[in-house]
Design an enzyme around this catalytic site. Structure first.
Site, PDB file in Angstrom:
ATOM      1  N   ASN A 101       0.796  -1.225   0.000  1.00 12.29           N
ATOM      2  CA  ASN A 101       0.000   0.000   0.000  1.00 12.29           C
ATOM      3  C   ASN A 101       0.827   1.274   0.000  1.00 12.29           C
ATOM      4  O   ASN A 101       0.316   2.339  -0.355  1.00 12.29           O
ATOM      5  CB  ASN A 101      -0.915  -0.026   1.239  1.00 12.29           C
ATOM      6  CG  ASN A 101      -1.534   1.305   1.540  1.00 12.29           C
ATOM      7  OD1 ASN A 101      -2.479   1.734   0.872  1.00 12.29           O
ATOM      8  ND2 ASN A 101      -1.006   1.992   2.556  1.00 12.29           N
ATOM      9  N   TYR A 167       2.192  10.258 -11.867  1.00 15.58           N
ATOM     10  CA  TYR A 167       1.440   9.453 -10.900  1.00 15.58           C
ATOM     11  C   TYR A 167       0.560   8.448 -11.644  1.00 15.58           C
ATOM     12  O   TYR A 167       0.474   7.273 -11.272  1.00 15.58           O
ATOM     13  CB  TYR A 167       0.590  10.361 -10.020  1.00 15.58           C
ATOM     14  CG  TYR A 167      -0.111   9.645  -8.884  1.00 15.58           C
ATOM     15  CD1 TYR A 167       0.583   9.284  -7.741  1.00 15.58           C
ATOM     16  CD2 TYR A 167      -1.471   9.345  -8.957  1.00 15.58           C
ATOM     17  CE1 TYR A 167      -0.059   8.631  -6.693  1.00 15.58           C
ATOM     18  CE2 TYR A 167      -2.116   8.697  -7.920  1.00 15.58           C
ATOM     19  CZ  TYR A 167      -1.404   8.342  -6.784  1.00 15.58           C
ATOM     20  OH  TYR A 167      -2.033   7.702  -5.756  1.00 15.58           O
ATOM     21  N   LYS A 171       0.596   4.292 -11.387  1.00 18.20           N
ATOM     22  CA  LYS A 171      -0.579   3.495 -11.042  1.00 18.20           C
ATOM     23  C   LYS A 171      -1.069   2.636 -12.208  1.00 18.20           C
ATOM     24  O   LYS A 171      -1.609   1.547 -11.999  1.00 18.20           O
ATOM     25  CB  LYS A 171      -1.687   4.421 -10.533  1.00 18.20           C
ATOM     26  CG  LYS A 171      -1.310   5.154  -9.244  1.00 18.20           C
ATOM     27  CD  LYS A 171      -0.881   4.187  -8.133  1.00 18.20           C
ATOM     28  CE  LYS A 171      -0.618   4.886  -6.818  1.00 18.20           C
ATOM     29  NZ  LYS A 171      -0.277   3.951  -5.728  1.00 18.20           N
TER      30      LYS A 171
END
Length: 267
Positions: A101, A167, A171
Site C-alpha cells: 500500500n 502518478y 498506477k
C-alpha cells in the site's frame, strides 16, 4: 466469531464462514490513511498484522492498536522488503497476506517542472514498492501453500490524469501488474489483485483538499477502501482491479479486450 468477522463472512459473494482468523498479514504504508484503516480491519477480522512504514511513530501506534508488530521499511529498497518478510516470519511463523500500500504523491511533471529526485521517489514507492514487495513475499506465501497480495493502485491507474501524468504512469503500471500476475501466480495458489480508489482519505490528498471542496467532490473514507480490501481477501478472484468511487458499490473494473487480428494486408 467477533462482530467484525461476522460482517466479513456475511458480505455478498463471500463463502459462508469466510474469515481471516489466524492469518498473518503485512501492511506497507500502514502508519496512516488507507494502510492504517486496513490494518485495523484486518485485525478485527482475526489476522495478525505486521505494520511497515518509514513513519516509526505512526507505525508503532497502529501496531499497538492492532496488537501487532511494527517494522521500519523503505519499500523502494529490495533488501528492506526481504527483511520485512523475514521479520514477519520470525514473529508469526509465516505470511499469508500482503497489502502493498505504501505510496507518495509525485510532485512534478515532465516539462519544466520535472524533478529527477521527485520522479525517482515516486517510482520507488508507487511501483518499485509493489514489485520488490511481491518478489520478497512470494517465497513466504508459497511456503504456506498460497496466499493473497493486494496492491494499492488508484483510479489514476484506470483513467487519464493530465494534471499528474507521472502518478498516472505509476498506477497504470500497478494495474498492469495486477492483471498480469493474477493468472501468472494462479498455479502457486497466490491471488494478486489491486484496489483503485478515487480521492480517498490519506496524506496524498492533503494538497488537494481545498480544490476538492470547491468542486464539491467527496473524499472516500479510508474505511471504505479497507472494507474493499477485505472483500477481495475473502473472495476468490485474481487479476482484478477494484474501483472505488463515491456513491457506487466497489467492484472489479471491466476491461475491454484488445482488438483481434484484422484481415491480412497486401495479400
Amino acid at each position: 466469531m467477533t462482530a467484525a468477522e461476522s460482517a466479513v463472512a456475511a458480505r455478498p459473494g463471500q463463502g459462508e464462514g469466510a474469515t481471516l482468523q489466524g492469518k498473518v498479514a503485512i501492511v506497507t504504508g500502514g502508519a496512516s490513511g488507507l494502510g492504517r484503516a486496513t490494518a485495523l480491519a484486518l485485525a478485527e477480522a482475526g489476522a495478525r498484522v505486521v505494520v511497515a512504514d518509514l513513519d516509526a511513530r505512526g507505525g508503532r501506534e497502529v501496531a499497538d492498536m492492532v496488537g501487532g508488530r511494527f517494522r521500519a521499511c523503505d519499500v523502494s529498497d529490495p533488501d528492506a522488503n526481504r527483511a520485512l518478510v523475514d521479520f514477519a516470519q520470525e514473529q508469526y511463523g509465516g505470511v499469508d497476506i500482503a497489502l502493498l500500500n505504501a505510496g507518495v504523491a509525485t510532485g512534478c511533471g515532465v516539462g519544466e517542472d520535472f524533478d529527477l529526485a521527485r520522479y525517482r521517489r515516486a517510482m520507488g514507492a508507487n511501483l518499485d514498492g509493489v514489485v520488490f514487495g511481491t518478489h520478497a513475499v512470494l517465497p513466504a506465501l508459497r511456503a504456506r501453500g498460497g496466499g493473497a497480495i493486494v496492491a494499492t493502485a488508484s483510479l489514476a491507474g484506470l483513467a487519464a490524469v493530465p494534471l499528474d501524468p507521472l502518478y498516472a504512469a505509476n498506477k497504470h503500471a500497478v494495474v498492469g501488474l495486477a492483471r498480469s500476475l493474477g493468472p501468472a501466480l494462479a498455479a502457486d495458489n497466490v491471488r494478486f489483485n489491486a484496489v483503485c480508489p478515487g480521492f480517498a482519505e490519506s496524506r496524498i490528498i492533503d494538497p488537494l483538499r481545498d480544490m476538492l471542496s470547491k468542486q464539491g467532490l467527496s473524499v472516500i473514507p479510508a474505511e471504505v477502501v479497507a472494507d474493499t480490501v477485505l472483500r477481495i481477501l475473502t473472495g476468490d478472484g485474481t487479476g482484478e482491479c477494484w474501483f472505488i468511487q463515491p456513491g457506487r458499490d466497489p467492484e472489479p473494473f471491466r476491461f475491454r479486450t484488445v482488438p483481434g487480428p484484422g484481415e491480412p494486408v497486401g495479400v
